[in-house]
Write an enzyme that holds these catalytic residues in place. Structure first.
Site, short mmCIF file in Angstrom:
data_model
loop_
_atom_site.label_atom_id
_atom_site.label_comp_id
_atom_site.label_asym_id
_atom_site.label_seq_id
_atom_site.Cartn_x
_atom_site.Cartn_y
_atom_site.Cartn_z
N ASP A 68 102.14 12.82 26.41
CA ASP A 68 102.28 11.44 25.94
C ASP A 68 102.80 10.54 27.05
O ASP A 68 103.14 11.03 28.15
CB ASP A 68 103.18 11.37 24.70
CG ASP A 68 104.40 12.29 24.79
OD1 ASP A 68 104.77 12.67 25.92
OD2 ASP A 68 104.99 12.62 23.75
N ASP A 137 113.15 14.56 13.71
CA ASP A 137 112.43 14.15 12.49
C ASP A 137 111.14 14.96 12.30
O ASP A 137 110.31 14.61 11.47
CB ASP A 137 112.11 12.65 12.54
CG ASP A 137 111.21 12.27 13.72
OD1 ASP A 137 110.83 13.16 14.51
OD2 ASP A 137 110.88 11.07 13.84
N HIS A 139 108.81 15.31 14.59
CA HIS A 139 107.64 14.83 15.34
C HIS A 139 107.22 15.84 16.41
O HIS A 139 108.03 16.64 16.90
CB HIS A 139 107.85 13.42 15.90
CG HIS A 139 108.79 13.30 17.05
ND1 HIS A 139 109.60 12.21 17.25
CD2 HIS A 139 109.05 14.12 18.11
CE1 HIS A 139 110.30 12.37 18.34
NE2 HIS A 139 109.99 13.51 18.89
N GLU A 144 104.73 10.71 15.01
CA GLU A 144 105.85 10.54 14.10
C GLU A 144 105.43 10.95 12.67
O GLU A 144 104.23 11.07 12.39
CB GLU A 144 106.31 9.07 14.10
CG GLU A 144 106.82 8.58 15.45
CD GLU A 144 108.23 9.09 15.80
OE1 GLU A 144 108.66 10.13 15.25
OE2 GLU A 144 108.89 8.45 16.64
#
Ligand code: PGA
Length: 261
Positions: A68, A137, A139, A144
């Protein structure tokens, strides 16, 4: 999934480095999928240490693909993932910057950046091994919660939590970009092998949801359950909320000697 509970970050780094080295020894022109963040750093340091000691393979022919990239940082920004991977790993392994690819965050190219990156990965023959971290979380890369399990490389908006988690790399939280380009979950699933590392207690809930919860866009890392060769290397804190932890330990202890990770 192969869940491997290990004793320490040093042990994880040694095993992850073994996996990377054995792939490059077997296939000198291997395609390596690289991740940023704090978690892979001990592994990267171990790979460089071995390379400098002369015990590692040659990386001259490998090609790398980053997971990314931030959108909105000036070119060459020290926190860009292209700069980070060079500094933390590829420069130290003698991999030329031309052989390290990342999604292109230049403003004019954003609408086509995703499909261009997918085409580059495909032209290289696909990723042989993809290193992954996991967000608190759940991800995966910058996918996400809510990301399509079939998604491809595209622009995403970071959650507040991820921006806060990453603020430590910037002078102030408001400097953390809002947008990123990230390989999609469907892109990641096409890598031939996935190697996810999780360390620290802050990852324990996400690891438990990814491994033992339902496959769901609400926990993007749960997509690993759909991959035929996904390995998770966990320290005791990150493994601490797994219900089947004893079984994973037994499986690893009973692993046949001929069967590598
Ligand atoms: P970390 O990030 O390795 O810095 O914890 C992992 C991630 O957000 O995927």
């Amino acid at each position: 999934m192969e869940v491997v509970p290990l004793r320490s970050t040093d042990e994880i780094a040694a095993i992850a480095a073994d996996v990377f080295e054995s792939i490059v020894r077997r296939k000198p022109a291997a395609v390596l999928g690289l991740a940023t963040g704090s978690t892979p750093l001990p592994t990267y340091r171990e790979l460089i240490r071995r390379h400098e000691a002369g015990s590692g393979p040659s990386y001259a022919a490998v090609t790398c693909f980053n997971l990314d990239e931030y959108v909105g940082l000036r070119a060459g920004h020290e926190q860009s993932y292209r700069a980070t991977i060079g500094r933390e790993l590829t420069d130290g392994l003698g991999i030329s910057p031309q052989r390290v690819n990342g999604p292109d965050p230049s403003p004019d190219g954003l609408p086509t950046a995703g499909e261009r990156y997918e085409a580059l990965i495909e032209a290289a023959g696909g990723v042989d091994v993809q290193l992954l971290g996991i967000g608190a979380d759940g991800h995966l890369a910058f996918n996400e919660p809510g990301s399509s399990l079939a998604s491809r490389t595209r622009i995403k908006t970071l959650t507040d939590r991820t921006r806060k988690d990453n603020a430590r790399f910037f002078d102030s939280p408001d400097q953390v970009p809002v947008h990123v380009l990230t390989q999609g979950l469907g892109t990641i699933l096409r890598a031939r092998q996935l190697l996810l590392i999780a360390t620290d207690e802050g990852k324990a809930d996400a690891v438990a949801a990814a491994v033992e919860g339902p496959v769901s866009a609400s926990c993007p890392a749960s997509v690993l359950q759909l991959h035929p060769h996904a390995t998770l290397l966990l320290d005791p804190a990150a493994a601490g909320r797994l219900r089947r932890l004893d079984y994973y330990r037994e499986v690893y202890a009973a692993k046949p000697a001929w069967q590598g990770l």
